[in-house]
Scaffold this active site. Sequence first.
Site, PDB file in Angstrom:
ATOM      1  N   SER A   1       1.708  -9.808  -0.875  1.00  0.00           N
ATOM      2  CA  SER A   1       1.386  -8.375  -0.752  1.00  0.00           C
ATOM      3  C   SER A   1       1.721  -7.767   0.603  1.00  0.00           C
ATOM      4  CB  SER A   1      -0.092  -8.144  -1.080  1.00  0.00           C
ATOM      5  OG  SER A   1      -0.916  -8.980  -0.300  1.00  0.00           O
TER       6      SER A   1
ATOM      7  N   GLU B   1     -10.680   6.894   4.742  1.00  0.00           N
ATOM      8  CA  GLU B   1     -11.254   6.007   5.741  1.00  0.00           C
ATOM      9  C   GLU B   1     -10.302   4.834   5.892  1.00  0.00           C
ATOM     10  OE1 GLU B   1     -12.167   5.883   2.573  1.00  0.00           O
ATOM     11  OE2 GLU B   1     -11.729   3.755   2.196  1.00  0.00           O
TER      12      GLU B   1
ATOM     13  N   LYS C   1       0.811  -1.229   0.000  1.00  0.00           N
ATOM     14  CA  LYS C   1       0.000   0.000   0.000  1.00  0.00           C
ATOM     15  C   LYS C   1       0.841   1.276   0.000  1.00  0.00           C
ATOM     16  CE  LYS C   1      -4.459  -1.515   1.784  1.00  0.00           C
ATOM     17  NZ  LYS C   1      -4.280  -2.947   2.105  1.00  0.00           N
TER      18      LYS C   1
HETATM   19  C1  LIG Z   1      -5.120  -3.962   1.621  1.00  0.00           C
HETATM   20  C2  LIG Z   1      -4.405  -5.213   1.344  1.00  0.00           C
HETATM   21  C3  LIG Z   1      -4.784  -6.066   0.277  1.00  0.00           C
HETATM   22  C4  LIG Z   1      -5.983  -5.846  -0.574  1.00  0.00           C
HETATM   23  O1  LIG Z   1      -5.980  -4.729  -1.376  1.00  0.00           O
HETATM   24  P1  LIG Z   1      -5.798  -4.780  -2.967  1.00  0.00           P
HETATM   25  O2  LIG Z   1      -6.135  -3.396  -3.364  1.00  0.00           O
HETATM   26  O3  LIG Z   1      -6.744  -5.800  -3.512  1.00  0.00           O
HETATM   27  O4  LIG Z   1      -4.392  -5.133  -3.225  1.00  0.00           O
HETATM   28  C5  LIG Z   1      -4.001  -7.190   0.031  1.00  0.00           C
HETATM   29  N1  LIG Z   1      -2.938  -7.490   0.791  1.00  0.00           N
HETATM   30  C6  LIG Z   1      -2.558  -6.710   1.830  1.00  0.00           C
HETATM   31  C7  LIG Z   1      -1.374  -7.106   2.623  1.00  0.00           C
HETATM   32  C8  LIG Z   1      -3.278  -5.556   2.139  1.00  0.00           C
HETATM   33  O5  LIG Z   1      -2.902  -4.786   3.175  1.00  0.00           O
END
Ligand SMILES: *Cc1c(COP(=O)(O)O)cnc(C)c1O
Length: 399
Positions: A383, A116, A94
């Site tokens: 992610s 938010e 993010k």
């Molecule tokens: C917020 C988040 C997601 C989901 O958001 P996307 O916009 O679909 O990528 C996925 N993995 C992590 C670690 C997150 O914090």
Amino acid sequence: MKFTSLPMPDEKGYFGEYGGQIILPELSSVMNEIAEAYLEISQTKPFNKELGDLYQHYVGRPSPIFYAKRLTAKMGGAKIFLKREDLNHTGAHKINHCLGEVLLAKHMGKTKVLAETGAGQHGVALATVCALLDIDCEIHMGEVDIKKEYPNVMKMKVLGCNLVSVSRGTKTLKDAVDSAFEEYLKDPVNYFYAIGSVVGPHPFPMMVRDFQKVVGEEARQQFLYIQGKLPDVVAACVGGGSNSIGLFTAFLDDESVRIVGVEPAGKGLDTDEHAATLTKGRKGSIHGYKCYNLQDDEGNPLPVYSIASGLDYPGVGPQHCMLKDLGRVEYTSIDDDACIDAFMALSRTEGIIPALESAHAVAYAMQEAKKMSRDESILINLSGRGDKDLDFVVSKLNL
Ligand SMILES: *Cc1c(COP(=O)(O)O)cnc(C)c1O
């Protein structure tokens, strides 16, 4: 079909029939100003240099690709590779788009960044970047979530953002969205609403995608360098769709590469407790844009569920909707049980504790690897890291 020309939406922000600006005309003009400023600034050297330097020296990019050898051996099929976005500063992907958005807000002379947050992941990433770039930050969060997500709440407090506790309605994400949006409407010319994924009205789906595409650009190059060929499968979890589109974008023109988005099947696709928007949703509009979404017969968003709070969203990015219809990306889903199994498997074979969101992609890779041969390979986007999920998993499994 070649996709290089497709990733740009049309002038009104449509990816095929999805996206656009389904908002009040006053807001449309503000969004168009943001689009114009973005398209201009993103062509300039100083902006790209500043963003590139921050990616490198602040976030720690490029994030490595890691060959998960023991997990691969355990599954006995295709090689599994991880793009380590969990190693970024703040522990997830993010930060990539928060940096881009806040740099743009500052360039446009905005005085306050608003958003938010549900579990607090977007709030922490944004508060981090606002501290770094010295701009006021206001985060709205439901009272219930504030109690549940205390570690993230403390981080936001320390980072110096104005955390607004929302006590209306169900006191959760949905009410936090309404509350933050009301505040934004007080002065949209001077405030900047920093959307946390490839969703919302144009230009956010395009802009957030562009700030995340560094993930796939790095990964493609790194993979070619390590393996001398492209991966056979590229996969990532899909909530709003930002980490996945970030990885996928670089591979859209590689016809040999299968691309797979993994949605949360929660307690099962035949229950009401999932958030598999592309798998089970219908076309409609939500939060200012058109996409597949999970809605009732009157078109209101349904309460959705995922064990991973970051995937718990009833809409999905418009570009994903287009890629699904074109058949370029396959969308599948993983349920809670498989997600927790994958969380533990990756922790115990590789010493890497994934976010529950990312564990959906790990679970998919584990299932798929078994069906593939040993000389094939799967690359997934890890992610984020799982620190935030430890309490939950430890108590759930009685560890
Ligand atoms: C917020 C988040 C997601 C989901 O958001 P996307 O916009 O679909 O990528 C996925 N993995 C992590 C670690 C997150 O914090």
